[in-house]
Scaffold this active site. Sequence first.
Site, PDB file in Angstrom:
ATOM      1  N   PRO A 242       4.943  -5.647 -13.631  1.00 12.45           N
ATOM      2  CA  PRO A 242       5.867  -5.595 -14.745  1.00 12.45           C
ATOM      3  C   PRO A 242       5.156  -5.596 -16.085  1.00 12.45           C
ATOM      4  O   PRO A 242       4.138  -6.242 -16.268  1.00 12.45           O
ATOM      5  CB  PRO A 242       6.680  -6.873 -14.585  1.00 12.45           C
ATOM      6  CG  PRO A 242       5.985  -7.693 -13.583  1.00 12.45           C
ATOM      7  CD  PRO A 242       4.757  -7.008 -13.158  1.00 12.45           C
ATOM      8  N   GLU A 243       5.750  -4.870 -17.015  1.00 10.61           N
ATOM      9  CA  GLU A 243       5.303  -4.855 -18.404  1.00 10.61           C
ATOM     10  C   GLU A 243       6.339  -5.644 -19.208  1.00 10.61           C
ATOM     11  O   GLU A 243       7.229  -6.259 -18.620  1.00 10.61           O
ATOM     12  CB  GLU A 243       5.151  -3.396 -18.867  1.00 10.61           C
ATOM     13  CG  GLU A 243       4.293  -2.594 -17.880  1.00 10.61           C
ATOM     14  CD  GLU A 243       4.126  -1.123 -18.204  1.00 10.61           C
ATOM     15  OE1 GLU A 243       4.006  -0.793 -19.398  1.00 10.61           O
ATOM     16  OE2 GLU A 243       4.108  -0.302 -17.283  1.00 10.61           O
TER      17      GLU A 243
END
Length: 274
Positions: free
Chosen positions: A2-3
């Site tokens: 995830p960013e």
Amino acid sequence: MPELPEVESVRRGLEAQVVGKTIQEVQVYWDNIIESPKPVSQFKRRLLGQTIHQVKRRGKLLLFYLDQDVLISHLRMEGKYGLLDQDAPLTKHSHVIFNFRDGTQLRYEDVRKFGRMSLVEKGKEAQHKSLAQLGPEPTFEDLTLEWMLTFLAHKTRAIKSILLDQKLLVGVGNIYADEILFQARIQPDRPGGSLTNEEVEALRQAAIKILQEATLRGGSTVRSYKNSLGQAGTYQDFHQVYGKEGDPCPRCHQPIKKIKLNGRGTHFCPHCQQ
DNA sequence: AACCTGACCTGTAAGC
DNA sequence: TGCTTACAGGTCAGGT
């Protein structure tokens, strides 16, 4: 995996699910996930009896604010949280379990076991090495043009690679780096120091806009990402270049190219990113 | 100091 | 069908 948009989506879910809950027991099935304190028995013992008061985010890090401590958690590539009943069967990828007094449990699952957790004394979290070096958040107030120009001056490495380290700004990973550079019309392998002031401003605008828009859509689900409520994101439907190798560029209709840059898959339009 | 390459892990999909 | 290889939303230690 995830960013920033995905981590923020996880944070919001967790805030609704675990604030006010008190930890009764902790189980750890993969010790390397726990960075500190060591040994893991200490990590478990210190958490007992502490209540979760807030769930914050800094860059891609989740911060659980407890009575005395802050639990710093990085999901890396595949980490996921979920709230379940304590009698729900474990999966082979359940690595850290926080059992609460109310009979529910927060589970950390991670297929690749890259995720990391640290427990630090409240008030000292900003000095922790995972936080100390981080750049500004992608907002117009925090991420100023002056800062970006200073940071990028004389940098010789590729701008894509600079976007991925978390010092110029936080929250950008491989998907959004490609999307931001496309939006700003900058070729990924341009040396950071070679960008004009106008290009740096375009980069600033693109980063802020794309990360905010993606957050609004709950992030991108390309393979397995889900937030703590089990929901996928929808921003993948708006990707312009990531995962679009061979497709026509949405601006000029030339095919999108995929190369390897500093070891990461990189998608761009050779025609309109110069 | 700045930059690049493995290493950390497992699962999936493509190539033969 | 198998077996092998490449690749995947990230970061860091170690080397040049």
